[in-house]
Design an enzyme around this catalytic site. Structure first.
Site, PDB file in Angstrom:
ATOM      1  CD  GLU A 135       4.855 -15.708  15.984  1.00 49.18           C
ATOM      2  OE1 GLU A 135       5.072 -16.889  16.296  1.00 49.18           O
ATOM      3  OE2 GLU A 135       5.745 -14.823  15.990  1.00 49.18           O
ATOM      4  CE  LYS A 176       7.302 -19.637  14.887  1.00 47.56           C
ATOM      5  NZ  LYS A 176       7.148 -18.733  16.054  1.00 47.56           N
ATOM      6  CB  CYS A 221       8.304 -15.576  14.100  1.00 47.38           C
ATOM      7  SG  CYS A 221       9.280 -14.516  15.217  1.00 47.38           S
ATOM      8  CB  SER A 270      14.605   6.230  43.334  1.00 49.61           C
ATOM      9  OG  SER A 270      15.383   7.256  43.912  1.00 49.61           O
TER      10      SER A 270
END
Length: 586
Positions: free
Chosen positions: A90, A156, A192, A341
């Protein structure tokens, strides 16, 4: 050939004589779509069927001409390997999500130039996701391109406008189904969100489709692939149609597209599947045999990823592509000797390689020497360059400067935050001097309740764990250590979890993260969370802190989205408001 002429909606002025669809902007969904056959490749016949190449690739947002050239290379390779149809994701021509690039006045001309590049490809049909711009508006579309011509296009119809999606801001809604005949099969097109609705696939079936091709740019969320598979199985079986599903792959800003492209047969069984998080050209064959649609089967399916494995991979890809696309050659992380971290360092090394990761410890007079030793040991284990840069004198200098002003006030959180902000300043100075992107390591739990210092530990260009709750940090650290015989994260940091949550709200992270998840990810209200079994006073305190610290999160660096509700476009609250947690009484 101008885009305007190609996209005329008059019935007597269609894009080409071979257009296989009615593209009139009629709202009459019962109008029958037109179909014509595309020319067949030389030395091919309808019995040979479709030989499909599914291009699960990463297309760079904004690089319209570069993406077109990449498509030409991929299509040429696919054709040379025997494919007669190649399918791109897409909006691949522009990249997804393009956001306000869709509003640029020059976009239409760039799209036109890109199609001139695509027209150089011969003897293979290309299904290209692109923004279609004409006098009727802007559409999220797929073009049927063959031998130097755009034979047709589909717009679409269902435009998502939730979470990270803002498609109604940019696109007009398509109205009609599109089908075309090729290699003896009638192919219906969807994009989609169309597949997540029941009617588009059903209507294509009614109009005579033999198979459905759906192009997608579906970003990663935890457990999303299982939802996709269930959806494809449902749509295929309820319509008795095979479905070809192509998805994008790679990171874009805070989103990661995880691929997982698939072909399912008419029963919903997965016949082909591409690996997750990797660029891959997936090949499949579909043909009509004795009035039955036959789908070839993949010999070896990719290894399925568990929930923690897919999350870790998403974090790696998200960081890797953000750094690469932003033009940085290396990253810098303040290594505190804590778990957050330490996990961030491991992800950075896996994403970029040890030679592109630099770690620095910034101890103050209050720092436990053991934390510096842990940081150094992990850096050595991962072969990362490590430097110790004490900040005692910098902190003392700020205290001395502020002493005349602060002398008649009691010490409070201000003094504590100065230490964190000195670290942020030091990291940004190193970044400016040596050109490294600073990574911060604040997790979602801390950001939720505001246990983070603006311009201090929040300083940086990318937050590796921004959408990762503290309980997930432990899971991810354990997962990463299991991948090698020698742990890459000091095990005592994992096996000796913190007993107090940020700001000592609760006695453990699991309870706090559950409340936060209910409120942030599942949109539970105050009363609903209490009904779920949590203490009213604690819930009120936690939720108040979440709401009160929106201003901090608005200034935080971006980080990879892994959940349904990340602190970004998914969740947008006003910084100043008087919304009450409890329902007010009249």
């Amino acid at each position: 050939m101008s885009i305007q002429n190609e996209s005329s909606y008059n019935n007597d002025s269609q894009p080409s004589e071979n257009l296989s669809t009615d593209v009139n902007l009629s709202t009459d969904v019962e109008k029958k779509a037109k179909k014509t056959e595309l020319p067949q490749p030389k030395n091919e016949n309808s019995e040979s069927g479709l030989k499909i190449a599914i291009a699960q690739e990463n297309f760079m947002v904004g690089d319209v001409l570069g993406n077109a050239r990449k498509m030409v290379e991929l299509a040429t390779t696919a054709r040379d390997k025997g494919a007669n149809l190649i399918i791109f994701p897409e909006l691949a021509l522009l990249g997804y999500p393009p956001e306000d690039l869709l509003l640029r006045p020059s976009l239409a001309n760039r799209v036109k130039l890109a199609f001139e590049i695509l027209y150089s490809v011969k003897d293979i049909v290309m299904l290209v996701g692109y923004p279609h711009i004409d006098q009727h508006g802007t559409f999220n579309s797929v073009a049927i391109v063959h031998n130097g011509q755009k034979k047709g296009f589909y717009h679409k119809q269902h435009l998502p406008n939730y979470g990270v999606f803002d498609e109604r801001r940019y696109f007009n809604k398509g109205q009609n189904q599109v089908l075309f005949d090729y290699q003896g099969l009638t192919i219906g097109l969807l994009i989609c969100e169309d597949l997540w609705q029941e009617s588009p696939a059903k209507t294509l079936k009614q109009k005579g489709a033999d198979i459905i091709v759906c192009i997608n740019a579906s970003p990663f969320e935890q457990h999303k692939q299982e939802e996709r598979k269930a959806l494809l199985a449902k749509r295929a079986s309820e319509n008795n149609l095979p479905i070809v599903y192509v998805n994008s792959v790679g990171g874009q800003d805070d989103l990661v597209f995880d691929g997982g492209s698939m072909v399912v047969d008419a029963t919903g069984k997965i016949a082909h599947e591409a690996p997750r998080f990797l660029s891959q050209m997936l090949y499949a064959s579909i043909r009509l045999d004795d009035k039955q649609i036959k789908v070839s089967e993949q010999k070896k399916m990719p290894i399925a990823l568990g929930a923690t494995a897919e999350t870790y991979q998403a974090l790696v890809v998200g960081l890797r592509d953000y750094v690469k696309h932003s033009g940085f050659n290396s990253v810098l992380i303040g290594l505190s000797g804590g778990l957050d971290s330490a996990l961030s360092l491991s992800i950075a090394v896996d994403a970029l390689g040890a030679d592109k990761v630099y770690a620095v410890a910034l101890p103050s007079q209050h720092t436990n020497p053991i934390t510096v030793q842990d940081a150094q040991a992990q850096a050595q284990r991962l072969n990362v360059s490590f430097t110790v840069c004490p900040i005692h004198s910098a902190i003392d200098g700020i205290y001395h400067t502020l002493e005349p002003i602060f002398s008649h006030t009691p010490a409070d959180i201000t003094e504590i935050n100065i230490e964190s902000r000195v670290r942020g300043t030091m990291l940004m100075a190193l970044s400016n001097k040596f050109g490294q992107l600073v990574l911060s390591a604040g997790n979602k739990t801390e950001l939720a309740v505001g246990d983070a210092t603006l311009y201090g530990d929040m300083a940086g260009g990318f937050d590796v764990l921004k959408d990762v709750y503290k309980t997930q940090v432990y899971e991810l650290a354990n997962y990463r250590n299991r991948l090698e015989e020698t742990p890459v994260i000091p095990e005592h940091l994992i096996n000796r979890p913190e007993t107090n949550t940020p700001l000592h709200i609760l006695d453990d992270h699991e309870k706090l993260d559950k409340i936060l998840s209910l409120y942030i990810d599942e949109d539970f209200g105050f009363d609903a969370i209490i009904e779920a079994g949590f203490d009213k006073d604690i819930v009120k305190r936690v939720l108040t802190m979440v709401d009160r610290n929106e201003y901090k999160r608005r200034q935080a660096p971006i980080g990879t989205k892994i959940s349904q509700k990340a602190f970004a476009k998914d969740r947008r609250y006003p910084l100043v408001n008087h919304w009450s947690l409890e329902t007010p009484k009249i």
